[in-house]
Design a protein around this motif. Structure first.
Motif, short mmCIF file in Angstrom:
data_model
loop_
_atom_site.label_atom_id
_atom_site.label_comp_id
_atom_site.label_asym_id
_atom_site.label_seq_id
_atom_site.Cartn_x
_atom_site.Cartn_y
_atom_site.Cartn_z
N LYS A 107 45.99 41.27 62.53
CA LYS A 107 45.00 41.86 61.62
C LYS A 107 45.15 41.28 60.21
O LYS A 107 44.14 41.04 59.53
CB LYS A 107 45.13 43.39 61.60
CG LYS A 107 44.56 44.04 62.86
CD LYS A 107 44.74 45.53 62.88
CE LYS A 107 43.73 46.26 62.05
NZ LYS A 107 43.74 47.72 62.30
N PHE A 108 46.38 41.06 59.77
CA PHE A 108 46.56 40.42 58.47
C PHE A 108 45.92 39.02 58.45
O PHE A 108 45.34 38.61 57.45
CB PHE A 108 48.04 40.33 58.12
CG PHE A 108 48.58 41.56 57.44
CD1 PHE A 108 48.11 41.95 56.20
CD2 PHE A 108 49.57 42.32 58.04
CE1 PHE A 108 48.60 43.09 55.57
CE2 PHE A 108 50.08 43.46 57.42
CZ PHE A 108 49.59 43.85 56.18
N GLN A 109 46.02 38.30 59.57
CA GLN A 109 45.42 36.97 59.64
C GLN A 109 43.90 37.05 59.56
O GLN A 109 43.25 36.22 58.91
CB GLN A 109 45.87 36.28 60.92
CG GLN A 109 47.34 35.89 60.93
CD GLN A 109 47.84 35.49 62.31
OE1 GLN A 109 47.05 35.14 63.19
NE2 GLN A 109 49.14 35.54 62.51
N ILE A 110 43.31 38.05 60.22
CA ILE A 110 41.86 38.24 60.13
C ILE A 110 41.45 38.52 58.69
O ILE A 110 40.51 37.92 58.15
CB ILE A 110 41.39 39.38 61.05
CG1 ILE A 110 41.62 39.03 62.52
CG2 ILE A 110 39.91 39.70 60.81
CD1 ILE A 110 41.44 40.22 63.46
N ALA A 111 42.17 39.43 58.05
CA ALA A 111 41.84 39.82 56.68
C ALA A 111 42.00 38.65 55.71
O ALA A 111 41.21 38.49 54.77
CB ALA A 111 42.69 41.00 56.24
N ALA A 112 43.02 37.83 55.92
CA ALA A 112 43.24 36.68 55.04
C ALA A 112 42.05 35.73 55.04
O ALA A 112 41.76 35.07 54.03
CB ALA A 112 44.51 35.94 55.46
N GLN A 113 41.34 35.68 56.14
CA GLN A 113 40.17 34.80 56.25
C GLN A 113 38.87 35.48 55.84
O GLN A 113 37.92 34.78 55.45
CB GLN A 113 40.04 34.31 57.70
CG GLN A 113 41.20 33.48 58.19
CD GLN A 113 41.39 32.21 57.39
OE1 GLN A 113 40.43 31.50 57.10
NE2 GLN A 113 42.64 31.92 57.02
N SER A 114 38.81 36.80 55.90
CA SER A 114 37.49 37.44 55.80
C SER A 114 37.35 38.55 54.77
O SER A 114 36.22 38.92 54.42
CB SER A 114 37.09 38.00 57.17
OG SER A 114 37.99 39.03 57.57
N ALA A 115 38.44 39.10 54.25
CA ALA A 115 38.34 40.27 53.38
C ALA A 115 37.81 39.90 52.00
O ALA A 115 38.23 38.92 51.40
CB ALA A 115 39.68 40.96 53.26
N PHE A 116 36.92 40.75 51.48
CA PHE A 116 36.42 40.62 50.12
C PHE A 116 37.24 41.47 49.14
O PHE A 116 37.14 41.28 47.93
CB PHE A 116 34.95 41.04 50.04
CG PHE A 116 34.01 40.05 50.67
CD1 PHE A 116 33.45 39.03 49.91
CD2 PHE A 116 33.68 40.11 52.01
CE1 PHE A 116 32.58 38.10 50.47
CE2 PHE A 116 32.81 39.21 52.59
CZ PHE A 116 32.26 38.19 51.81
N ALA A 117 38.01 42.42 49.65
CA ALA A 117 38.85 43.29 48.83
C ALA A 117 40.30 43.14 49.29
O ALA A 117 40.57 42.73 50.43
CB ALA A 117 38.40 44.74 48.95
N ASN A 118 41.23 43.47 48.40
CA ASN A 118 42.65 43.41 48.73
C ASN A 118 42.94 44.34 49.91
O ASN A 118 42.29 45.38 50.06
CB ASN A 118 43.49 43.81 47.53
CG ASN A 118 43.18 42.96 46.31
OD1 ASN A 118 43.18 41.73 46.39
ND2 ASN A 118 42.89 43.60 45.19
#
Length: 445
Positions: A107-118
């Motif tokens: 999930k951290f890997q997904i967020a590193a590529q796609s998240a707009f917020a921290n």
């Protein structure tokens, strides 16, 4: 990103409102003072606007992986920045569930590529993953989440011996969904015997009752006191539960804390007649008297944090009979405007709202460098036009699910700019497609 200079803002921070300038260099607040000038900086003249720290939402369900027809980390974090939320903590009841260190890192890997917020995530406890919890580094993520009552995703933890061992074997904050499952099942069986599956939704707070909430939260608190665990009770919904919490010591010294969500502060059982399953949440929206007591406990500091429990579902999923309509709804875009409305009404001060939505989550989860407007901190900032009314419509709601429980509501205040790590992620209805979000870091001894 270089330098950016926000001029003539009304800065709301640490129980004070004052006019100031803010100079940002790259991702850090470099200087806060009056009459700053810097010829190298891009200037935003924001006279008459308020500047808040970015909101930290300690409880969201962004539905990725596995439930991405409802929302994704990208779509829902984008909606979050439109609502002034610059940091989120996402819950483990996805598919697959976040109950192993391997799935957490995915999930951290997904967020590193796609998240707009921290971003950070909560690690899910189950009846059989105690050894994995023991392996989890205390600075790896926000904390551990226990569903002590079942909800969307059915991660119910009901083995009391296991729960006690989890309490004994982690230094991290244990965030708990507290509803007594046996009480709920008994109540539900009673109403199914009367109505079948098509139970009137107004009975939701009777099925998921005050008794169910209090029984579970009081038991969890007793166990936390026995074991010395650090317990955070999510989404309080009853006045009775507020009696379980203290306000005689600073938040930094509390071992047992509590959160209240926007929907429990805004809606009451009277709204089921018009909103129906759109306001079906777990725990349930309850009586106006409960809402009043939640407000009282929030203001006297028994309740520490305001969050959303953002949990989107499609309208066609919500448009079902009671037993088939899922609980939860989208909230991140409208949480801060809703609370600003309560500021206008005199229910809460702007300074207290910032304390509960920005400062306190940072204190509670020991987040490094966020939650305040301070020199040397990350430049997570929200600009608010305090008197610029707008109406919530499907066309201006940006959730993937396409609807909001606030549709038809006119809010007096607008979020005009959201900066995430100094990057202008949102400005007056326009989004930057650049992602400058970061994984949260923590300051835990």
């Amino acid at each position: 990103m270089g330098k950016q200079l926000l001029k003539n803002v009304m800065l709301v921070n640490e129980n004070r409102i004052h006019e100031s300038d803010v100079l940002v260099k790259d991702d850090i607040i470099l200087k806060i003072d009056r009459d700053i000038s810097d010829p190298q900086a891009k200037v935003f003249d924001l006279h008459g606007h308020y500047l808040l720290p970015g909101v930290i939402d300690d409880q969201v369900h962004f539905r990725e992986p596995g439930l991405t027809h409802k929302g994704t980390i990208a779509t829902e974090s984008r909606a979050a920045v439109a609502g002034g939320i610059t940091t989120f903590m996402e819950q483990p009841n996805t598919n697959p569930q976040t109950t192993t260190i391997e799935k957490l890192e995915e999930k951290f890997q997904i967020a590193a590529q796609s998240a707009f917020a921290n971003y950070s995530f909560l690690f899910g406890g189950t009846n059989d993953n105690l050894e994995e919890i023991k392996r989890l580094d205390k600075n790896a993520c926000s904390g551990v989440k226990l569903f002590l009552g079942s909800s969307t995703g059915n991660m119910l933890v009901d083995d009391e011996a296991v729960i006690e061992q989890i309490f004994l074997n982690t230094e991290m904050v244990i965030s708990a969904h507290c509803e007594d499952e046996s009480t709920i099942r008994k109540n539900l069986a009673n109403y199914i015997s009367r109505y079948g599956d098509d139970i009137p939704v107004k009975f939701h707070p009777v099925i998921r009752s005050e008794e169910a909430c209090y029984l579970s939260s009081s038991k969890a608190i007793a166990l936390a006191k026995k074991t010395g665990a650090r317990l955070h009770v999510f989404h309080l919904s009853t006045g009775k539960e507020t009696e379980l919490f203290r306000n005689d010591i600073p938040l930094s010294q509390k071992k047992i804390t509590a959160e209240v969500c926007i929907h429990h502060l805004w809606f009451s059982e009277a709204d089921y007649d018009t909103k129906g399953t759109l306001i079906k949440w777990n725990p349930a929206v309850k009586t106006a008297a409960d809402r009043e007591q939640l407000w009282k406990a929030l203001l006297d500091d028994r309740l520490d944090v305001i969050a959303t429990d953002h949990a989107p579902h499609l309208l066609e999923e919500k448009d079902n009979v009671y037993t088939k309509a899922p609980s939860g709804g989208p909230l991140v875009q409208h949480a801060l405007p809703a609370m600003l409305e309560k500021v206008h009404e005199g229910a809460i001060s702007l300074e207290k709202m910032v304390e509960k939505m920005c400062h306190n989550p940072a204190i509670l989860f020991e987040i490094q460098g966020r939650g305040y407007l301070r020199e040397g901190y990350y430049a997570d900032m929200v600009v608010v036009d305090i008197n610029n009314p707008w109406k919530v419509t499907p066309s201006n709601s940006v959730y993937k699910c396409g609807w909001s429980p606030f549709e038809g509501t006119t809010f007096k205040s607008q979020i005009t700019h959201t900066f995430v790590n100094g990057h202008l992620a949102y400005e007056k209805g326009r989004f930057s497609e650049l992602r400058k979000a970061k994984r949260l870091t923590f300051e835990r001894d």
